[in-house]
Enzyme design. Sequence first.
Site, PDB file in Angstrom:
ATOM      1  N   SER A 103     -65.789  41.176 -27.822  1.00 57.94           N
ATOM      2  CA  SER A 103     -64.684  41.264 -28.780  1.00 57.94           C
ATOM      3  C   SER A 103     -65.191  41.451 -30.204  1.00 57.94           C
ATOM      4  O   SER A 103     -66.244  40.923 -30.571  1.00 57.94           O
ATOM      5  CB  SER A 103     -63.861  39.977 -28.709  1.00 57.94           C
TER       6      SER A 103
ATOM      7  N   GLN B 106     -65.004  45.979 -27.886  1.00 55.25           N
ATOM      8  CA  GLN B 106     -63.572  46.002 -28.230  1.00 55.25           C
ATOM      9  C   GLN B 106     -63.420  46.044 -29.744  1.00 55.25           C
ATOM     10  O   GLN B 106     -64.029  45.255 -30.465  1.00 55.25           O
ATOM     11  CB  GLN B 106     -62.876  44.763 -27.661  1.00 55.25           C
TER      12      GLN B 106
ATOM     13  N   TYR C 110     -60.962  46.191 -33.227  1.00 53.59           N
ATOM     14  CA  TYR C 110     -59.729  46.157 -34.012  1.00 53.59           C
ATOM     15  C   TYR C 110     -59.982  47.077 -35.196  1.00 53.59           C
ATOM     16  O   TYR C 110     -61.065  47.020 -35.795  1.00 53.59           O
ATOM     17  CB  TYR C 110     -59.443  44.747 -34.521  1.00 53.59           C
TER      18      TYR C 110
ATOM     19  N   THR D  87     -57.889  47.790 -29.100  1.00 52.62           N
ATOM     20  CA  THR D  87     -56.751  46.903 -28.783  1.00 52.62           C
ATOM     21  C   THR D  87     -55.596  47.228 -29.723  1.00 52.62           C
ATOM     22  O   THR D  87     -55.761  47.245 -30.945  1.00 52.62           O
ATOM     23  CB  THR D  87     -57.175  45.427 -28.905  1.00 52.62           C
TER      24      THR D  87
ATOM     25  N   LYS E 135     -56.245  49.505 -25.078  1.00 47.92           N
ATOM     26  CA  LYS E 135     -55.849  48.237 -24.427  1.00 47.92           C
ATOM     27  C   LYS E 135     -54.594  47.664 -25.085  1.00 47.92           C
ATOM     28  O   LYS E 135     -54.552  47.480 -26.305  1.00 47.92           O
ATOM     29  CB  LYS E 135     -57.000  47.233 -24.548  1.00 47.92           C
TER      30      LYS E 135
ATOM     31  N   HIS F  11     -51.928  41.204 -23.593  1.00 52.77           N
ATOM     32  CA  HIS F  11     -52.890  40.307 -24.249  1.00 52.77           C
ATOM     33  C   HIS F  11     -52.840  38.921 -23.587  1.00 52.77           C
ATOM     34  O   HIS F  11     -52.992  37.892 -24.236  1.00 52.77           O
ATOM     35  CB  HIS F  11     -52.538  40.187 -25.740  1.00 52.77           C
TER      36      HIS F  11
END
Length: 395
Positions: free
Chosen positions: A130, A148, A150, A176, A267, A291
Amino acid sequence: MSRRVPRWRDLRPLLQPRAPELDPVKRAHTLRDLRAAAAKRVPRSVFDYVEGGADDEISLRRNRSAFERVEFSPRVLVGGEVSTGTTILGRPAALPLVLAPTGYTRMMHHLGEPAVAGAATQAGVPYTLSTMGTTAPEDLKGTDLWFQLYVWRDRGFTTDLIERARGAGYTALVLTVDTPVPGNRVRDVRNGLTLPPRLGIKTLLDGASKPRWWWHLLTTEPLRFATFDGDGSLAPSDIGTKMFDRNVTWADVSWLRETWGGPLVVKGIQSRHDAKRAAEAGADAVVLSNHGGRQLDRGPAPLELVAPVADEVGDRLEIYVDGGVRTGGDIAAAVGLGAKACLIGRPYLYGLMAGGERGVARAIAILREELERTMRLVGANSITDLDREKVRLRA
Ligand SMILES: Cc1cc2nc3c(=O)[nH]c(=O)nc-3n(C[C@H](O)[C@H](O)[C@H](O)COP(=O)(O)O)c2cc1C
């Protein structure tokens, strides 16, 4: 009916005392067992951070209850050997499973992301680090690591992150998209959970019965968002409001497609409509996900989207699903409905909290054994034998 006095020679074979298994990881036969062991190891506020969902937790419950609608239609007398092997984004995987990104993993167990990556590599499945991880992308070792992302307001910083993931050998980028604002996690608010955890009266009382967890927290490297907060100075409130971009749009997906160049996974897709948009934007895969019920409450249960989305775009991209996968039978069901793989979040965190890397390995092994057994019972020798002839959702 005649009775007799039991004789020692009849009794002896029945009396083979075995020492009780004290190791909670070895004792676990299901993910439910690992969850129970996890709850005993970490403070309540930490367990709740993992376990909880947003608002009234309706999505969280629906994610799970959707799996109760699954009905298998087995084929018997099939014979042959079973193989759970498959490919995910063109790479071999031992089973149709990916470990999902979870933030702040070293809070659950001091060994954190490296322990999870180690177990995933051993088991032959991908693991997703993450952006909110407590280990920097460069510090993680594994054979099939995904990153992942953001998207940040500062697109230059976003580009830097992508370059770092590429440089460190990550094989896929996972964007995401269900997080324009943080979800309302009521349990965390009530528990007064802060990241990193602070030693208030409430936390001290809460943690008093978990001295081992506190010992590890206080004697290992301080918790921080290792990917972007090198010195741990960032106030958590700044992260949601100042750094995440609420204005990320489909144009950014196309931008990422160009900038990253490698396999791109979107995602947090929750409709047929958006799955189609993801395909048009050039994504290689989507994760049907809410989520884990931690963002929008009352969204659709991702499992129920699998078949409609597969009908819409199944020939254009790979479809993954997460939320509520707790058994190997759940994986068989999702794959039968049209998913290429399932992601799991809480299940491997239960293993991690219960026993570090061994616990994560046990969680994956349990899922693999259950998947194999379900495939045998359903009459599917290979992952591609799992189809809608054998799996359906009851009305
Ligand atoms: C503690 C925790 C932290 C999470 N952090 C992230 C994150 O940083 N990024 C992300 O995309 N998803 C995050 N998720 C969502 C998971 O990737 C995944 O979608 C979800 O856990 C799947 O549901 P399950 O827990 O029922 O398997 C998190 C989930 C949990 C439980």
